[in-house]
Design an enzyme around this catalytic site. Structure first.
Site, PDB file in Angstrom:
ATOM      1  N   HIS A 205       0.797  -1.226   0.000  1.00 13.91           N
ATOM      2  CA  HIS A 205       0.000   0.000   0.000  1.00 13.91           C
ATOM      3  C   HIS A 205       0.833   1.282   0.000  1.00 13.91           C
ATOM      4  O   HIS A 205       0.303   2.370  -0.127  1.00 13.91           O
ATOM      5  CB  HIS A 205      -0.960   0.033   1.193  1.00 13.91           C
ATOM      6  CG  HIS A 205      -0.266   0.284   2.499  1.00 13.91           C
ATOM      7  ND1 HIS A 205       0.176  -0.722   3.301  1.00 13.91           N
ATOM      8  CD2 HIS A 205       0.091   1.434   3.114  1.00 13.91           C
ATOM      9  CE1 HIS A 205       0.767  -0.198   4.363  1.00 13.91           C
ATOM     10  NE2 HIS A 205       0.735   1.102   4.271  1.00 13.91           N
TER      11      HIS A 205
HETATM   12  C1  UD1 Z   1      -2.128   5.208   5.622  1.00 17.48           C
HETATM   13  C2  UD1 Z   1      -0.859   5.776   6.269  1.00 17.48           C
HETATM   14  C3  UD1 Z   1       0.206   4.687   6.383  1.00 17.48           C
HETATM   15  C4  UD1 Z   1      -0.359   3.426   7.034  1.00 17.48           C
HETATM   16  C5  UD1 Z   1      -1.594   2.981   6.252  1.00 17.48           C
HETATM   17  C6  UD1 Z   1      -2.223   1.714   6.789  1.00 17.48           C
HETATM   18  C7  UD1 Z   1      -0.438   8.154   5.835  1.00 17.48           C
HETATM   19  C8  UD1 Z   1       0.406   9.119   5.105  1.00 17.48           C
HETATM   20  N1  UD1 Z   1      -0.299   6.876   5.489  1.00 17.48           N
HETATM   21  O1  UD1 Z   1      -1.829   4.906   4.278  1.00 17.48           O
HETATM   22  O2  UD1 Z   1       1.281   5.182   7.150  1.00 17.48           O
HETATM   23  O3  UD1 Z   1       0.622   2.402   7.004  1.00 17.48           O
HETATM   24  O4  UD1 Z   1      -2.548   4.040   6.288  1.00 17.48           O
HETATM   25  O5  UD1 Z   1      -3.247   1.240   5.946  1.00 17.48           O
HETATM   26  O6  UD1 Z   1      -1.189   8.537   6.717  1.00 17.48           O
HETATM   27  N2  UD1 Z   1      -9.091   4.364   0.960  1.00 17.48           N
HETATM   28  C9  UD1 Z   1     -10.341   3.815   0.850  1.00 17.48           C
HETATM   29  N3  UD1 Z   1     -10.994   3.456   1.978  1.00 17.48           N
HETATM   30  C10 UD1 Z   1     -10.489   3.654   3.212  1.00 17.48           C
HETATM   31  C11 UD1 Z   1      -9.219   4.229   3.322  1.00 17.48           C
HETATM   32  C12 UD1 Z   1      -8.517   4.570   2.210  1.00 17.48           C
HETATM   33  O7  UD1 Z   1     -10.851   3.622  -0.249  1.00 17.48           O
HETATM   34  O8  UD1 Z   1     -11.145   3.285   4.205  1.00 17.48           O
HETATM   35  C13 UD1 Z   1      -8.312   4.676  -0.260  1.00 17.48           C
HETATM   36  C14 UD1 Z   1      -8.515   6.022  -0.816  1.00 17.48           C
HETATM   37  O9  UD1 Z   1      -8.546   5.884  -2.205  1.00 17.48           O
HETATM   38  C15 UD1 Z   1      -7.265   6.781  -0.421  1.00 17.48           C
HETATM   39  C16 UD1 Z   1      -6.216   5.658  -0.400  1.00 17.48           C
HETATM   40  O10 UD1 Z   1      -6.947   4.509  -0.003  1.00 17.48           O
HETATM   41  O11 UD1 Z   1      -6.998   7.782  -1.304  1.00 17.48           O
HETATM   42  C17 UD1 Z   1      -5.091   5.884   0.556  1.00 17.48           C
HETATM   43  O12 UD1 Z   1      -5.580   6.115   1.886  1.00 17.48           O
HETATM   44  P1  UD1 Z   1      -4.753   7.070   2.899  1.00 17.48           P
HETATM   45  O13 UD1 Z   1      -5.490   7.197   4.153  1.00 17.48           O
HETATM   46  O14 UD1 Z   1      -4.380   8.323   2.182  1.00 17.48           O
HETATM   47  O15 UD1 Z   1      -3.392   6.326   3.120  1.00 17.48           O
HETATM   48  P2  UD1 Z   1      -2.988   4.802   3.219  1.00 17.48           P
HETATM   49  O16 UD1 Z   1      -2.362   4.428   1.928  1.00 17.48           O
HETATM   50  O17 UD1 Z   1      -4.088   3.950   3.726  1.00 17.48           O
END
Ligand code: UD1
Length: 356
Positions: A205
């Site tokens: 991820h």
């Molecule tokens: C975040 C943390 C990372 C952690 C990870 C665990 C930051 C910078 N990164 O990364 O340190 O290891 O969480 O999972 O804070 N999305 C969904 N549904 C959700 C959540 C996310 O669809 O419930 C999708 C969205 O498209 C979003 C992408 O996932 O744009 C990334 O989510 P984001 O919260 O930005 O960061 P993670 O990659 O999950």
């Protein structure tokens, strides 16, 4: 003592669960939980609260996805408002996500003391959003709770040596507490038609892998070369990027078992029975070590240097051949020293917070 816990992303629910139990086991602390809403899908959030028996958040901010600036920026006024209204004695932040950064920034501007749990980790790669989040949070924090000796040394090098505590890793507390329960409750191996020690488990991820089509392609091509089934629970962000870059064909082979994001018990059950774990997750690298499963890390560096030094973790970057070779050749070393403490991090942290 009144503490305000800020959580928002999946790994933080696991960490906060253990400290929340420790804080609530005495009558001296009153804990208020704020969920930023960084992770909002049920299988990324609600299921963890339910399964780990974490008290319902007192405040849910519903921030959701966005660019880093947007996500962090939107959290700030919402957190500030809650902090002003609750007026806590301390704010607790966990790990290195955008929710950690926003929690630390909001608290520091209001002069509320901050406790950072999982402090002192460094990858020395400032292109990682998490590295920026940890550095800023560490420098704003008043209590720095470190999972390992390497973390203490990192802070020393940055001139931070007051109120720094070596407590061990709070995720180790969670692994010890839930492991046998998970193996009894989870039916995931059966559901996926897997037998013990006969598959690999992979998660991806990190921005550096999923936002770069070449790296993502190369990692998925490595899966194709592997000689056992690969269980691949897809983070929603990774799924979006595989679609966007047109890489779906690389995950259709019959030995690649796709899954939705897994709950904690299923993840523990799958991780403990895997031959090798391939991941870019910080948490899963550690869990591999705690469960004595060899790990191949799909990154060029790691914060968890001790797992590499002890021979349990191998850095393969995103290089297809390197990943395939490492996974098929690696084996469990004979020893696993207690680099993450004794599984009592939460109790120690709670004691220090209350007595300080
Ligand atoms: C975040 C943390 C990372 C952690 C990870 C665990 C930051 C910078 N990164 O990364 O340190 O290891 O969480 O999972 O804070 N999305 C969904 N549904 C959700 C959540 C996310 O669809 O419930 C999708 C969205 O498209 C979003 C992408 O996932 O744009 C990334 O989510 P984001 O919260 O930005 O960061 P993670 O990659 O999950």
């Amino acid at each position: 003592m009144k503490v305000l816990t800020v959580v928002g992303a999946r790994p933080q629910f696991v960490k906060a669960c253990m400290l929340s139990k420790a804080l609530r086991s005495n009558n001296e602390t009153d804990e208020i939980i704020v969920h930023t809403g960084q992770h909002y899908d049920d299988n990324m959030s609600a299921v963890f609260f339910e399964q780990l028996n974490i008290p319902e958040p007192d405040y849910y901010l519903g921030i959701g996805s966005g660019t880093h600036g947007e996500q962090t920026g939107n959290m700030l006024p919402a957190l500030e408002k809650v902090m002003i209204s609750v007026n806590p004695d301390a704010v607790l932040v966990y790990g290195d996500t955008n929710s950690t950064l926003a929690g630390s920034l909001a608290a520091s501007k209001l002069h509320i003391p901050i406790a950072h749990i999982e402090s002192g980790l460094r990858s020395f790669n400032r292109r990682m959003p998490e590295e920026i989040n940890r550095i800023v949070s560490d420098h704003l924090s008043n209590w720095l709770f470190c999972p390992s000796q390497a973390a203490i040394e990192n802070l020393k090098k940055e001139g931070i040596n007051k109120q720094v505590y070596l407590t061990g890793d709070i995720m180790y507390d969670a692994v010890l507490y839930f492991k046998s329960h998970a193996s009894q409750q989870s039916t995931i191996l059966k559901e996926l038609g897997l037998s013990e020690s006969n598959y690999y488990l992979s998660t991806i991820h990190r921005a550096e892998n999923i936002e770069n089509p070449e790296r993502l392609k190369s990692i998925l091509e490595a899966f194709q070369q592997l000689n056992k089934q690969v269980v691949f629970p897809l983070h929603p962000g990774t799924k979006n990027k595989i679609n966007e870059f047109g890489l779906n064909d690389l995950i259709t082979a019959s030995h690649i078992k796709l899954a939705d994001p897994l709950n904690y018990f299923d993840m523990l059950a799958l991780a403990s029975n895997a031959n090798v774990i391939l991941t870019d997750s910080g948490g899963l690298q550690k869990e591999a070590y705690m469960l004595q499963v060899p790990c191949v890390t799909l990154r060029d560096e790691t914060e968890w240097s001790e797992t590499v030094e002890t021979g349990w973790n191998h850095l393969a970057g995103a290089n297809r051949e390197e990943i395939a070779d490492q996974v098929m050749e690696c084996h469990a070393p004979d020893e696993s020293p207690p680099i993450f403490g004794d599984g009592n991090a939460a109790q120690q942290i709670a004691r220090i917070l209350v007595n300080d």
